[in-house]
Scaffold this motif. Structure first.
Motif, PDB file in Angstrom:
ATOM      1  N   LEU A   1       0.769  -1.110  -0.091  1.00 30.24           N
ATOM      2  CA  LEU A   1       0.002  -0.053  -0.055  1.00 30.24           C
ATOM      3  C   LEU A   1       0.759   1.240  -0.187  1.00 30.24           C
ATOM      4  O   LEU A   1       0.409   2.302   0.066  1.00 30.24           O
ATOM      5  CB  LEU A   1      -0.856   0.011   1.322  1.00 30.24           C
ATOM      6  N   SER A   2       1.946   1.085  -0.418  1.00 31.08           N
ATOM      7  CA  SER A   2       3.152   1.983  -0.362  1.00 31.08           C
ATOM      8  C   SER A   2       4.215   1.765  -1.451  1.00 31.08           C
ATOM      9  O   SER A   2       4.554   0.703  -1.528  1.00 31.08           O
ATOM     10  CB  SER A   2       3.754   2.336   1.026  1.00 31.08           C
TER      11      SER A   2
ATOM     12  N   SER B   1       4.452   1.428  -4.416  1.00 36.90           N
ATOM     13  CA  SER B   1       3.839   0.330  -5.365  1.00 36.90           C
ATOM     14  C   SER B   1       3.159   0.911  -6.624  1.00 36.90           C
ATOM     15  O   SER B   1       2.209   1.484  -6.098  1.00 36.90           O
ATOM     16  CB  SER B   1       3.413  -1.052  -4.477  1.00 36.90           C
ATOM     17  N   GLU B   2       3.304   0.386  -7.847  1.00 31.65           N
ATOM     18  CA  GLU B   2       2.244   0.380  -8.638  1.00 31.65           C
ATOM     19  C   GLU B   2       1.364  -0.426  -8.962  1.00 31.65           C
ATOM     20  O   GLU B   2       0.447  -0.331  -9.814  1.00 31.65           O
ATOM     21  CB  GLU B   2       3.248   0.545  -9.865  1.00 31.65           C
TER      22      GLU B   2
ATOM     23  N   ARG C   1      -2.120  -2.344  -8.749  1.00 29.02           N
ATOM     24  CA  ARG C   1      -3.473  -2.336  -8.336  1.00 29.02           C
ATOM     25  C   ARG C   1      -4.431  -3.240  -8.740  1.00 29.02           C
ATOM     26  O   ARG C   1      -3.757  -4.118  -9.480  1.00 29.02           O
ATOM     27  CB  ARG C   1      -3.895  -0.779  -9.233  1.00 29.02           C
TER      28      ARG C   1
ATOM     29  N   ARG D   1      -2.662  -6.267  -6.548  1.00 30.68           N
ATOM     30  CA  ARG D   1      -2.538  -5.762  -5.247  1.00 30.68           C
ATOM     31  C   ARG D   1      -3.200  -6.581  -4.183  1.00 30.68           C
ATOM     32  O   ARG D   1      -2.764  -6.778  -2.951  1.00 30.68           O
ATOM     33  CB  ARG D   1      -2.935  -4.046  -5.279  1.00 30.68           C
TER      34      ARG D   1
ATOM     35  N   ILE E   1       1.706   3.181   4.455  1.00 29.68           N
ATOM     36  CA  ILE E   1       0.567   3.550   3.226  1.00 29.68           C
ATOM     37  C   ILE E   1       1.001   4.908   2.682  1.00 29.68           C
ATOM     38  O   ILE E   1       1.608   5.782   3.215  1.00 29.68           O
ATOM     39  CB  ILE E   1      -0.666   3.552   3.683  1.00 29.68           C
ATOM     40  N   ASP E   2       0.713   5.023   1.381  1.00 32.61           N
ATOM     41  CA  ASP E   2       0.870   6.352   0.687  1.00 32.61           C
ATOM     42  C   ASP E   2      -0.442   7.223   0.277  1.00 32.61           C
ATOM     43  O   ASP E   2      -1.229   6.599   0.061  1.00 32.61           O
ATOM     44  CB  ASP E   2       1.477   6.050  -0.749  1.00 32.61           C
TER      45      ASP E   2
ATOM     46  N   GLN F   1      -2.357   6.275  -2.926  1.00 30.82           N
ATOM     47  CA  GLN F   1      -3.306   4.948  -2.983  1.00 30.82           C
ATOM     48  C   GLN F   1      -4.119   5.347  -2.252  1.00 30.82           C
ATOM     49  O   GLN F   1      -5.219   4.320  -2.740  1.00 30.82           O
ATOM     50  CB  GLN F   1      -2.250   3.990  -2.341  1.00 30.82           C
TER      51      GLN F   1
ATOM     52  N   ASP G   1      -7.125  10.620  -4.428  1.00 30.04           N
ATOM     53  CA  ASP G   1      -6.682  11.187  -5.719  1.00 30.04           C
ATOM     54  C   ASP G   1      -6.224  12.739  -5.459  1.00 30.04           C
ATOM     55  O   ASP G   1      -6.363  13.176  -4.409  1.00 30.04           O
ATOM     56  CB  ASP G   1      -7.814  10.972  -6.458  1.00 30.04           C
TER      57      ASP G   1
ATOM     58  N   ALA H   1      -7.977   0.877  -1.900  1.00 30.65           N
ATOM     59  CA  ALA H   1      -7.149   0.701  -0.682  1.00 30.65           C
ATOM     60  C   ALA H   1      -7.584   0.811   0.758  1.00 30.65           C
ATOM     61  O   ALA H   1      -6.909   0.207   1.700  1.00 30.65           O
ATOM     62  CB  ALA H   1      -6.166   2.088  -1.018  1.00 30.65           C
TER      63      ALA H   1
END
Length: 383
Positions: free
Chosen positions: A46-47, A49-50, A52, A56, A80-81, A84, A87, A96
């Motif tokens: 959840l951080s 990483s691309e 989805r 994911r 977590i980012d 993710q 938006d 997420a």
């Protein structure tokens, strides 16, 4: 009466599975029971990483939590980012959030506490200086960016506040990189106040400035009188060993031999290195690295934790996967000994990425000796 007792027991078990605890202890000082010893980071999920969609969703599942429980870990740190979870307009991205809350349910089911770590936000990235984007770090100079950080935690709290305070903690910022330590102290006070108005008993993990460095812990101003705080630092020293070959850091470009313990780089290897690297290598020509050096490095962090009577936690430490394993294990053993000596909790970086011990694609260990070393550390046997 027996039927009623049985029914209540089932309800209590269900509550524990959902929230991670059966009851919230009532204490005079409102200190919760969030206690940790050894864990790992569920990084690059959840951080950073691309991934989805299905990729994911399949990355971290229940068998991962079950495995960690069986190995003897007692908690996980979940980075977590912002990108993710929200938006660019600040709208929540549902998948997420579902994955995070499900992970916390699974952690509780498998008797693992969890730290939710807001790792990267749009206004602050810890490695921006090395990747040429330092100018994008506006967090410490923008009131709007700071309010956005607080608002993100308001939204996280709205979703996570029903999880037991004994089981889930918040780390509201990873590896802050403020030019001035007081900038970070002021932001700590601001976010702490905002979260305490909503969740007075939630454990908050607070790290030091400049990449959560051990050497800056002495400058950290910890909110007074709050015992539901865990103090956090990160440790990857010596970087020439732990990040040997790592493309994202300057020292990773060194291709010569590294020694440990002792003097890390010989004069001959230094002379053979490119001139551009020699300033990076010079400290390793004279400094001796061993368990005593690690113990000395931890001294300030240990003293700060004692001063505030708070638990101390090393949230990241580990060795890059391509590094010679026997060299790495010597360092791991010394680190574990110091953690044990001073009762410092830890989460390795990491579970299954490029510092990790598990291979998700092969569904097997990629470094079983490391797991055995981590789980067999003196004084850390599973209770």
């Amino acid at each position: 009466m027996k039927k009623l007792f049985f029914f209540l027991a089932i309800v209590a078990m269900a509550v524990w599975t959902i929230t991670g605890c059966t009851s919230k202890p009532e204490t005079d000082d409102n200190v919760n029971n969030f206690r940790i010893k050894r864990g790992t980071n569920l990084s690059h999920w959840l951080s950073q990483s691309e991934e989805r969609g299905d990729e994911r969703r399949q990355h971290i599942q229940e068998d991962d939590f079950e495995r960690l429980e069986q190995l003897g870990f007692d908690f996980v740190r979940i980075p977590i980012d912002e990108v993710q979870f929200w938006d660019e307009e600040g709208n929540q991205l549902p998948e997420a959030w579902e994955l995070l809350t499900n992970a916390l349910h699974l952690a509780a089911k498998h008797h693992l506490r969890a730290i939710v770590d807001l790792h990267i936000i749009r206004s602050h990235y810890f490695n921006a200086a090395n990747e040429g984007g330092a100018s994008a770090n506006t967090l410490f100079t923008s009131e709007e960016a700071q309010q956005n950080l607080i608002h993100m935690w308001y939204e996280l709290s709205d979703v996570l506040r029903d999880f037991c305070t004994d089981s889930v903690a918040y780390e509201f910022m990873n590896e802050p990189v403020a030019d001035d330590h007081e900038q970070w102290n002021q932001l700590v006070a601001k976010v702490h106040k905002a979260l305490r108005e909503r969740e007075p008993q939630r454990t908050l993990v607070v790290g030091s400035n400049r990449w959560q460095g051990y050497e800056t812990m002495k400058y950290l101003k910890v909110p007074e009188g709050d015992k539901n705080i865990v103090l956090s630092f990160h440790y990857y020293n010596p970087m020439i060993l732990t990040h040997y070959g790592a493309w994202w850091t300057p020292i990773g470009k060194y291709k010569g031999k590294v020694n440990y313990p002792g003097i890390l780089v010989s004069k001959e290897d230094y002379e053979a290195a490119p001139d551009s690297l020699k300033p990076e290598l010079e400290p390793y020509l004279t400094q001796e690295w061993n368990i005593d050096r690690i113990r000395q490095d931890f001294k300030d962090a240990i003293e700060v934790a004692k001063r505030y009577n708070l638990q101390l936690f090393c949230g990241e430490w580990g060795v890059y996967e391509p590094v010679d394993r026997e060299l790495a294990y010597k360092w791991y053993k010394d680190m574990l000994s110091v953690f044990d000596e001073f009762n410092i909790a830890w989460t390795t970086w990491c579970y299954d990425a490029d510092f990790g011990f598990w291979d998700q694609k092969k569904n097997d260990y990629k470094d079983k000796p490391l797991v055995d070393l981590l789980m067999g550390a003196k004084g850390l046997e599973k209770e």
